[in-house]
Structure formats: C-alpha cells, structure tokens
Motif scaffolding. Sequence first.
Motif, PDB file in Angstrom:
ATOM      1  N   GLY A 246      42.463  47.854  37.384  1.00  0.00           N
ATOM      2  CA  GLY A 246      42.387  47.365  38.756  1.00  0.00           C
ATOM      3  C   GLY A 246      41.183  46.479  38.982  1.00  0.00           C
ATOM      4  N   TRP A 247      40.025  46.902  38.460  1.00  0.00           N
ATOM      5  CA  TRP A 247      38.833  46.061  38.576  1.00  0.00           C
ATOM      6  C   TRP A 247      39.034  44.718  37.872  1.00  0.00           C
ATOM      7  CZ3 TRP A 247      33.792  49.399  37.724  1.00  0.00           C
ATOM      8  CH2 TRP A 247      33.578  50.167  38.863  1.00  0.00           C
ATOM      9  N   ALA A 248      39.633  44.735  36.707  1.00  0.00           N
ATOM     10  CA  ALA A 248      39.841  43.491  35.959  1.00  0.00           C
ATOM     11  C   ALA A 248      40.771  42.539  36.714  1.00  0.00           C
ATOM     12  CB  ALA A 248      40.402  43.803  34.577  1.00  0.00           C
ATOM     13  N   LEU A 249      41.853  43.073  37.276  1.00  0.00           N
ATOM     14  CA  LEU A 249      42.776  42.225  38.030  1.00  0.00           C
ATOM     15  C   LEU A 249      42.101  41.634  39.268  1.00  0.00           C
ATOM     16  CD1 LEU A 249      46.128  44.227  37.844  1.00  0.00           C
ATOM     17  CD2 LEU A 249      45.581  42.069  36.722  1.00  0.00           C
ATOM     18  N   SER A 250      41.304  42.442  39.944  1.00  0.00           N
ATOM     19  CA  SER A 250      40.591  41.926  41.114  1.00  0.00           C
ATOM     20  C   SER A 250      39.617  40.823  40.714  1.00  0.00           C
ATOM     21  CB  SER A 250      39.839  43.065  41.813  1.00  0.00           C
ATOM     22  OG  SER A 250      40.737  44.072  42.233  1.00  0.00           O
ATOM     23  N   ALA A 251      38.913  41.020  39.596  1.00  0.00           N
ATOM     24  CA  ALA A 251      37.973  40.004  39.136  1.00  0.00           C
ATOM     25  C   ALA A 251      38.691  38.716  38.757  1.00  0.00           C
ATOM     26  CB  ALA A 251      37.168  40.532  37.958  1.00  0.00           C
ATOM     27  N   VAL A 252      39.800  38.822  38.035  1.00  0.00           N
ATOM     28  CA  VAL A 252      40.566  37.627  37.665  1.00  0.00           C
ATOM     29  C   VAL A 252      41.098  36.925  38.910  1.00  0.00           C
ATOM     30  CG1 VAL A 252      42.634  36.837  36.458  1.00  0.00           C
ATOM     31  CG2 VAL A 252      41.155  38.516  35.387  1.00  0.00           C
ATOM     32  N   GLY A 253      41.511  37.720  39.911  1.00  0.00           N
ATOM     33  CA  GLY A 253      41.983  37.112  41.156  1.00  0.00           C
ATOM     34  C   GLY A 253      40.900  36.310  41.857  1.00  0.00           C
ATOM     35  N   LEU A 254      39.674  36.842  41.894  1.00  0.00           N
ATOM     36  CA  LEU A 254      38.574  36.101  42.510  1.00  0.00           C
ATOM     37  C   LEU A 254      38.266  34.818  41.732  1.00  0.00           C
ATOM     38  CD1 LEU A 254      36.099  38.948  43.517  1.00  0.00           C
ATOM     39  CD2 LEU A 254      37.444  37.502  45.042  1.00  0.00           C
ATOM     40  N   VAL A 298      33.641  33.208  39.395  1.00  0.00           N
ATOM     41  CA  VAL A 298      33.101  34.180  38.438  1.00  0.00           C
ATOM     42  C   VAL A 298      31.879  34.883  39.018  1.00  0.00           C
ATOM     43  CG1 VAL A 298      32.040  34.424  36.170  1.00  0.00           C
ATOM     44  CG2 VAL A 298      34.011  32.932  36.451  1.00  0.00           C
ATOM     45  N   LEU A 299      31.021  34.126  39.716  1.00  0.00           N
ATOM     46  CA  LEU A 299      29.844  34.731  40.332  1.00  0.00           C
ATOM     47  C   LEU A 299      30.252  35.751  41.386  1.00  0.00           C
ATOM     48  CD1 LEU A 299      26.786  34.835  40.723  1.00  0.00           C
ATOM     49  CD2 LEU A 299      27.009  32.897  42.302  1.00  0.00           C
ATOM     50  N   CYS A 300      31.249  35.425  42.200  1.00  0.00           N
ATOM     51  CA  CYS A 300      31.729  36.383  43.205  1.00  0.00           C
ATOM     52  C   CYS A 300      32.297  37.633  42.542  1.00  0.00           C
ATOM     53  CB  CYS A 300      32.789  35.725  44.083  1.00  0.00           C
ATOM     54  SG  CYS A 300      32.170  34.423  45.172  1.00  0.00           S
ATOM     55  N   ALA A 301      33.044  37.458  41.448  1.00  0.00           N
ATOM     56  CA  ALA A 301      33.618  38.608  40.762  1.00  0.00           C
ATOM     57  C   ALA A 301      32.539  39.509  40.176  1.00  0.00           C
ATOM     58  CB  ALA A 301      34.577  38.136  39.663  1.00  0.00           C
ATOM     59  N   VAL A 302      31.510  38.914  39.578  1.00  0.00           N
ATOM     60  CA  VAL A 302      30.439  39.714  38.977  1.00  0.00           C
ATOM     61  C   VAL A 302      29.628  40.429  40.053  1.00  0.00           C
ATOM     62  CG1 VAL A 302      28.302  39.564  37.668  1.00  0.00           C
ATOM     63  CG2 VAL A 302      30.320  38.334  36.892  1.00  0.00           C
ATOM     64  N   VAL A 303      29.309  39.725  41.130  1.00  0.00           N
ATOM     65  CA  VAL A 303      28.552  40.360  42.212  1.00  0.00           C
ATOM     66  C   VAL A 303      29.362  41.485  42.843  1.00  0.00           C
ATOM     67  CG1 VAL A 303      27.544  39.970  44.485  1.00  0.00           C
ATOM     68  CG2 VAL A 303      27.161  38.330  42.660  1.00  0.00           C
ATOM     69  N   SER A 304      30.661  41.256  43.039  1.00  0.00           N
ATOM     70  CA  SER A 304      31.509  42.300  43.604  1.00  0.00           C
ATOM     71  C   SER A 304      31.571  43.516  42.688  1.00  0.00           C
ATOM     72  CB  SER A 304      32.920  41.747  43.847  1.00  0.00           C
ATOM     73  OG  SER A 304      33.796  42.767  44.285  1.00  0.00           O
ATOM     74  N   GLY A 305      31.777  43.292  41.398  1.00  0.00           N
ATOM     75  CA  GLY A 305      31.810  44.410  40.457  1.00  0.00           C
ATOM     76  C   GLY A 305      30.477  45.128  40.350  1.00  0.00           C
ATOM     77  N   GLY A 306      29.381  44.367  40.364  1.00  0.00           N
ATOM     78  CA  GLY A 306      28.061  44.999  40.302  1.00  0.00           C
ATOM     79  C   GLY A 306      27.765  45.838  41.530  1.00  0.00           C
ATOM     80  N   TYR A 307      28.117  45.317  42.707  1.00  0.00           N
ATOM     81  CA  TYR A 307      27.896  46.084  43.940  1.00  0.00           C
ATOM     82  C   TYR A 307      28.740  47.361  43.934  1.00  0.00           C
ATOM     83  CZ  TYR A 307      28.038  47.256  48.910  1.00  0.00           C
ATOM     84  OH  TYR A 307      27.962  47.912  50.108  1.00  0.00           O
ATOM     85  N   ALA A 308      29.983  47.241  43.510  1.00  0.00           N
ATOM     86  CA  ALA A 308      30.838  48.416  43.466  1.00  0.00           C
ATOM     87  C   ALA A 308      30.321  49.444  42.466  1.00  0.00           C
ATOM     88  CB  ALA A 308      32.270  48.006  43.107  1.00  0.00           C
TER      89      ALA A 308
END
Length: 400
Positions: A246-254, A298-308
């Motif tokens: 789920g995290w990977a799909l969300s990151a790819v979507g961003l 990619v920056l949004c995906a990494v920041v989102s994953g890091g915050y989560a």
Amino acid sequence: MLALRLARGTRPLVLVRRAAVAAAAGGTGFLLLATLGHATAHPTDSGQAAVRLLWCLAPLAATAQLAVAVARTDPAARLQRGMAAAGLGPFRLTLLAAVSTALSGVLGAVAALLVFLRLRGGLGAAPWPKLATELLGAGHPLPVAGTVLLLSLVPLVLAGATALALRPREAAPAPPPTPAPTEAGDGADGAPRTAPAAPSGLPWGIALTAVGLTVETYAGRGTAVGSGLLPLPGRLVGSPPGVLAGWALSAVGLVLAGPGLVHLCGRLLCAGRPGALRLLAGRVLQEEAQRIGRPVGVLCAVVSGGYAAVKVFRAAPLETFGPLTAVGAAVVLGCVLASALAAGLESRAARAEATAALRRLGAPAALLRRAATLRAATLLLVLAPLTWGVAELATVPLVR
C-alpha cells in the motif's frame, strides 16, 4: 581519460554536484557493506540479512535518481558546436556522462570501504565496541568476492541509470498546444493565448494513490504482529508486506501525479485575469511541468513516507531504529532534495534564452525574482497539504 580531464577543468558548482553524487554513493555503499558484515556475523540468520539487503534498494534508487539529475545538468553531457566533428556525437556523449557518473560512484564506494574498515577496527584503528560488534560484524572476516560485488553494484547502477536516461532519442512531433480561453486584450491582434498541453499522468497518479491507501487500510486490519518480513508496529494483518504494498502504490501514485500537479499549479496561477507576475509564474510552471514534476513528486512521496514512518514509530517504539536506519533515511532524503534542486537548475538553464529576451524587452530583474518566489510558494501551498493528507491517511490503519 577524457572524463577525468573534463572533471579537472569543470566549474566549482558542477564539482559540488558530483561530490554530492559521490557522498550519496558512499552512504549507499556503507549500508551494503554493513549488510554484508551483519551476514558474516550471523550466518544462520539469512532472513534478516535478506531484509537488510532489500532495505538498501531505497537508498540505491534515490542515489541513481540523483546521479541522473546531476548528469542532466552537466555541461559536458550537452551536444555543442564542433563536438560531432571531434567524434563526440550523441552516443559518445551519453557514454561520457555514464563514465563520469561511474567515476563519482567509484570514489564514493572507496570512501565507504575505508570508513567501514576503520569502524570495524581495521587500518590500525580501534573498533567502536557496540557499533562494530552488533551492526558491522567486527571480528569476522569479510569475503573478498562479496565485498567487491556489493561495492561495484553502486557505480554500475548509477552508470546504467545515467546511460538509460540520457540515451539519444528520435524527436517526436510535438502535440499542438491547447488554446486557452479567449479574453479581451489577449494579444495585439486579439489572438488567444496558447497554453502547454497538460501531462496525462494526474488521473493515474490519483487512482494509484487511492488504491494504495485502500490496500493499506485493508492490510491494517487484524491482530497486531510484532515480527514478520518487516517489523512494523501497530495493527497488522498476518502479512506486513501488504502494508508495504500500500505504501509503495501510494508513493508511485504521488510520483506519477507530480507533473500534473505542477501543471495544475500553473493553471491556478493563470486563472481569471492574471497580471504580468501571475501570468509569467503560471506559464513557466506549465512549461516546466514535465521537467520538474517528477522530482517534486518523488520528494512528496519520500516526505509523506518519512512523516508516516515517524508517526508510526512514535506510537509504538521499536528497537529497529538505529544508526544504519538514520544513515539510510539521510541518504534518501538528501538525494531527493538534491534531485529537486538539480531539476530546478536544469529548468533555469533551459529558460536562459527566454529570460534573456525578457530582460532585453525591459522586464526588471525584481519581476523575475518575484515570479520565482511565487512559483515556489504556490507549489508549497498546494503540495504540502496534499503530502500531509496522504501521510495521515497512510498512518490511520497502523496507529488506531
């Protein structure tokens, strides 16, 4: 030899960008060596060694992205007048860029090996007791073949990614621009302004992000599990990889939605009857959406994953966060930030002729600076809440 001579005669800013690639390659190589050291110290725990090796893929991918972004901004990789007569056509320039990137990767890998051996107690230094014993496998000999293989993996991946991204392509016919709504005073002859075509990845990105959040919510049901392929805290179904999917799909979507979101920011700036400042800022965002949109995504995906991840680990602290985790997070975050900055520099270089034409027409430098500030503020105001929202939704199944 030509790559070395170009590296010696290049400008300081280019050397700084190449040094950043070498530093990222060194961090990734150190993580790979730490995985090898842990595997030699715990030969029976092959599953944990495989997990650690899989976690090294994220820093390796981030380092490859940074290497590609730096190679795009390298003046030596651009086809200039007289190069074809000297035998440096598009294919050889691509090879030259790949070799230059590989040299930076080799430099970082050698530095990582020296630091790793020193922390383990080699090179005449005393080992760090806890770090060397628990994380780096001090006291156990390293296999030479495995060490060489892991260290050579970093420059080879960087060179391959650079060659793939900069390979010569046949020029495709540009799609006709989409005419904007006609307004009074659009031009001297009353002709309507034209806007660049919008990227097509925004709907797919939104769909993938929604699917990823749905998968993660479904995988978060069930009883809490403290072990598995990935030791994540919270309520997990029997298979933590479901949450990772789920995290990977969300990151790819961003990432896919990045160019569309940047183009949407430009359309918002140009909405209504914009003045010169808003029109200039909005049209630049629309024109450069494809160039800067992917690194921003990619920056949004990494920041989102890091915050989560930080929020989840605060809710249920585990002992999995340690020095190597900090090194990996620093490499990934530093690479995506540097990649976004490199994309901005590439966009600025691509607009150099247009900027010079505006200055010749009498546009003040303050107007151009305010337009750049307005672009950055618009991206921040639009993307920051979106990134925060995706991160909050991603953590709901894990911390409730």
